[in-house]
Design a protein around this motif. Structure first.
Motif, PDB file in Angstrom:
ATOM      1  N   PRO A 137      57.201  -5.452  43.589  1.00 16.17           N
ATOM      2  CA  PRO A 137      57.908  -5.667  42.321  1.00 16.17           C
ATOM      3  C   PRO A 137      59.190  -6.477  42.456  1.00 16.17           C
ATOM      4  O   PRO A 137      59.496  -7.306  41.584  1.00 16.17           O
ATOM      5  CB  PRO A 137      58.202  -4.237  41.855  1.00 16.17           C
ATOM      6  CG  PRO A 137      57.083  -3.421  42.419  1.00 16.17           C
ATOM      7  CD  PRO A 137      56.774  -4.052  43.756  1.00 16.17           C
ATOM      8  N   ASP A 195      50.031  -8.041  32.768  1.00 14.10           N
ATOM      9  CA  ASP A 195      49.618  -6.712  33.235  1.00 14.10           C
ATOM     10  C   ASP A 195      50.319  -6.309  34.527  1.00 14.10           C
ATOM     11  O   ASP A 195      50.237  -5.145  34.937  1.00 14.10           O
ATOM     12  CB  ASP A 195      48.100  -6.664  33.423  1.00 14.10           C
ATOM     13  CG  ASP A 195      47.596  -7.767  34.344  1.00 14.10           C
ATOM     14  OD1 ASP A 195      48.185  -8.868  34.315  1.00 14.10           O
ATOM     15  OD2 ASP A 195      46.630  -7.537  35.091  1.00 14.10           O
ATOM     16  N   GLY A 213      55.423  -4.399  35.138  1.00 18.35           N
ATOM     17  CA  GLY A 213      55.774  -3.011  34.869  1.00 18.35           C
ATOM     18  C   GLY A 213      57.276  -2.827  34.816  1.00 18.35           C
ATOM     19  O   GLY A 213      58.066  -3.748  35.049  1.00 18.35           O
ATOM     20  N   GLY A 214      57.682  -1.618  34.495  1.00 17.90           N
ATOM     21  CA  GLY A 214      59.099  -1.313  34.409  1.00 17.90           C
ATOM     22  C   GLY A 214      59.829  -1.531  35.709  1.00 17.90           C
ATOM     23  O   GLY A 214      61.002  -1.932  35.721  1.00 17.90           O
ATOM     24  N   ASP A 215      59.149  -1.294  36.841  1.00 15.29           N
ATOM     25  CA  ASP A 215      59.802  -1.471  38.136  1.00 15.29           C
ATOM     26  C   ASP A 215      60.143  -2.923  38.408  1.00 15.29           C
ATOM     27  O   ASP A 215      61.105  -3.225  39.119  1.00 15.29           O
ATOM     28  CB  ASP A 215      58.937  -0.901  39.263  1.00 15.29           C
ATOM     29  CG  ASP A 215      57.495  -1.360  39.193  1.00 15.29           C
ATOM     30  OD1 ASP A 215      57.139  -2.078  38.236  1.00 15.29           O
ATOM     31  OD2 ASP A 215      56.709  -0.990  40.092  1.00 15.29           O
ATOM     32  N   GLN A 242      56.797  -2.611  23.023  1.00 12.12           N
ATOM     33  CA  GLN A 242      56.539  -3.009  24.408  1.00 12.12           C
ATOM     34  C   GLN A 242      57.743  -2.671  25.289  1.00 12.12           C
ATOM     35  O   GLN A 242      57.577  -2.201  26.424  1.00 12.12           O
ATOM     36  CB  GLN A 242      56.255  -4.515  24.474  1.00 12.12           C
ATOM     37  CG  GLN A 242      54.950  -4.926  23.801  1.00 12.12           C
ATOM     38  CD  GLN A 242      54.773  -6.431  23.784  1.00 12.12           C
ATOM     39  OE1 GLN A 242      55.633  -7.177  23.309  1.00 12.12           O
ATOM     40  NE2 GLN A 242      53.657  -6.890  24.323  1.00 12.12           N
ATOM     41  N   ASP A 254      57.677   1.016  25.909  1.00 12.97           N
ATOM     42  CA  ASP A 254      56.699   1.386  26.942  1.00 12.97           C
ATOM     43  C   ASP A 254      57.273   1.165  28.334  1.00 12.97           C
ATOM     44  O   ASP A 254      57.070   1.981  29.241  1.00 12.97           O
ATOM     45  CB  ASP A 254      55.414   0.567  26.761  1.00 12.97           C
ATOM     46  CG  ASP A 254      54.626   0.976  25.524  1.00 12.97           C
ATOM     47  OD1 ASP A 254      54.858   2.092  25.020  1.00 12.97           O
ATOM     48  OD2 ASP A 254      53.793   0.170  25.055  1.00 12.97           O
ATOM     49  N   LEU A 255      57.993   0.052  28.512  1.00 12.38           N
ATOM     50  CA  LEU A 255      58.611  -0.225  29.808  1.00 12.38           C
ATOM     51  C   LEU A 255      59.678   0.816  30.130  1.00 12.38           C
ATOM     52  O   LEU A 255      59.744   1.334  31.247  1.00 12.38           O
ATOM     53  CB  LEU A 255      59.243  -1.617  29.802  1.00 12.38           C
ATOM     54  CG  LEU A 255      58.307  -2.820  29.776  1.00 12.38           C
ATOM     55  CD1 LEU A 255      59.103  -4.107  29.570  1.00 12.38           C
ATOM     56  CD2 LEU A 255      57.502  -2.908  31.061  1.00 12.38           C
ATOM     57  N   GLU A 300      58.601   4.191  31.476  1.00 13.87           N
ATOM     58  CA  GLU A 300      58.110   4.238  32.851  1.00 13.87           C
ATOM     59  C   GLU A 300      59.231   4.458  33.863  1.00 13.87           C
ATOM     60  O   GLU A 300      58.962   4.775  35.024  1.00 13.87           O
ATOM     61  CB  GLU A 300      57.399   2.919  33.204  1.00 13.87           C
ATOM     62  CG  GLU A 300      56.176   2.588  32.363  1.00 13.87           C
ATOM     63  CD  GLU A 300      55.616   1.222  32.725  1.00 13.87           C
ATOM     64  OE1 GLU A 300      56.004   0.689  33.797  1.00 13.87           O
ATOM     65  OE2 GLU A 300      54.817   0.674  31.961  1.00 13.87           O
TER      66      GLU A 300
END
Length: 469
Positions: free
Chosen positions: A54, A78, A81-83, A104, A107-108, A111
């Motif tokens: 990441p 996809d 991600g949050g990381d 969106q 959602d991040l 996480e």
């Protein structure tokens, strides 16, 4: 005896074309990803990016030109991600966040730990913040709203609320069963906090101690009662100094009533130390954030402001020169040599200033040793002034064969070095006493003082000595 044949074990390795030996993404790899995106081959772009850590994906976006980041984000959406966002440069992250819908972003944020989620949301516009918060689960929303209520760069913003706290009357076995029986608990922690009935921390218990202690032993018998507690409103720079001083891995954060409200871990502190060190250096130069991803308009505005201030101080120094026009007119060599005196004084002042600002930032310089620091820098300035004065005096005599001029420039060099040493200490210490960041304002004052004293001492001594051509 035949050699033992070990079975081949498949290991996941990154292709050599991704990272160089300094763990930086190779230019040709970045170009290959961007070419795939430009050609519309999202599948090829994802295949190249997917093996990356990441933090390396975040670096990829920072290395991508601003106008191409949105297309890259769509191609590898996809993998974002949050990381990845947590590791991303603030300005780059802000660009990408602006292109996302509130749900969106929510959602991040869901996480991530609270501190990382706050880092994503805190710089958004107020309307966008509210939209994102509405899209979050009630528990996440409450935690983030509470964090946003604290001042920026405070422990309240930095801390994460996901921690493990147990009562002191539990046994080691009770704590282990609790950890194993609740899947919703955080999985990233190094120690367990022990609290009293009022939820005030009274000790800590490292995981290694628990693993080596029989189940029937009370937590209170194995916990460490001495601990470093971080007030929720403490500045993050002071938090970092406490971690450094006491070699902490994590620390409890308490509110004004002494209740446990969160924890700070060393991985966050590493970022803070790096940011604060770079920030002070850039402020000394008046360069703003100094981030290469900062918008050009903002960078120009920040630098121009300080350049205008420096222009004003330069005019002050030049006005001193104007007082001695007659002396300069009668002996033109003074105009040739006077920049040497002021320039060397400025360099000496900058050296002292850098040392003092760092000492203030790391709490090495306090009210108890300020006088000793002033005496130390005065002796250093005197020694350097004598040696530089002798050197420039001898050089001037060799070149111009004028003993009086050599004596004047040597005396002026000593005087300006003493000014540089004292101002390099007194200016930042005085600003710090008035709660003004010495890294921001000190350089302007010190430079003005050394330039002014450099011109005044050299031209004033020349006038008193009666130098003329």
């Amino acid at each position: 005896m035949s050699e033992l044949e070990l079975p081949e074990v498949e290991t996941e390795t990154q292709p050599e074309t991704q990272l160089d030996r300094d763990d930086h993404l190779r230019p040709e790899f970045v170009r290959a990803v961007l070419d795939a995106v430009e050609d519309g081959d999202d599948e090829a772009a994802r295949a190249l990016v997917e093996p990356l850590h990441p933090a390396d994906i975040a670096d990829l976006f920072e290395l991508t030109p601003q106008e191409d980041r949105a297309a890259l984000a769509r191609a590898v959406t996809d993998l974002l991600g949050g990381d990845v966002f947590a590791e991303m440069n603030d300005y780059v992250r802000e660009d990408l966040i602006d292109a996302l819908e509130p749900h969106q972003v929510a959602d991040l944020a869901s996480e991530l730990d609270t501190d990382d989620a706050v880092a994503i949301i805190e710089d958004m516009d107020e309307d966008e913040q509210r939209a994102v918060l509405r899209a979050l689960d009630p528990d996440d929303r409450a935690a983030i709203e509470e964090a946003l209520s604290y001042a920026e760069e405070s422990a309240g913003r930095l801390m994460q609320r996901e921690l493990i706290a147990v009562p002191e009357h539990w046994t080691v076995g009770d704590a282990i069963d609790y950890l194993r029986g609740h899947e919703e608990l955080t999985t990233d922690f190094w120690e367990i906090f022990v609290v009293d009935p009022a939820h005030k921390p009274i000790g800590t218990c490292q995981l290694s101690w628990m693993l080596r202690t029989p189940r029937g032993i009370a937590i209170a018998d194995v916990m460490k009662r001495e601990q470093t507690l971080i007030p929720v409103d403490m500045d993050q720079e002071e938090v970092a100094l406490r971690f450094q001083k006491y070699a902490l891995i994590s620390a409890a954060v308490v509110d004004h009533g002494g209740r446990l409200v969160g924890m700070i871990t060393v991985d966050d502190i590493v970022h803070i130390i790096s940011e604060e060190a770079g920030e002070d250096t850039l402020r000394l130069a008046g360069a703003g954030d100094g981030d290469i991803n900062e918008p050009i308009r903002l960078t120009v505005r920040t630098r121009f402001t300080w350049l205008v201030v420096n222009l004003g101080t330069a005019m002050v120094a030049s006005s001193v020169v104007g007082l001695f026009q007659g002396t300069i007119a009668s002996f033109a060599l003074l105009a040739v040599l006077m920049p040497i005196v002021s320039g060397m004084g400025g360099n000496a002042g900058t050296q002292t200033l850098a040392v003092v600002v760092r000492a203030l930032a790391t709490n090495q310089l306090t009210s108890s040793n300020t006088a000793r620091m002033i005496g130390r820098e005065f002796r250093i300035a005197a020694a350097n002034g004598v040696m530089l004065g002798a050197l420039i005096g001898c050089g001037t005599y060799v070149i111009f064969h004028n003993l009086n001029l050599s004596i004047v420039i040597a005396a002026a060099m000593l005087t300006n070095n003493l000014t540089a040493g004292l101002s390099g200490v007194l200016v930042p210490v005085t600003l710090d006493k008035f709660r003004i960041d010495p890294a921001v304002s000190s350089a302007v004052f010190v430079t003005t003082m050394t330039d002014t004293m450099g011109f005044f001492s050299f031209l004033g001594l020349a006038s008193l000595w009666g130098l003329h051509g």
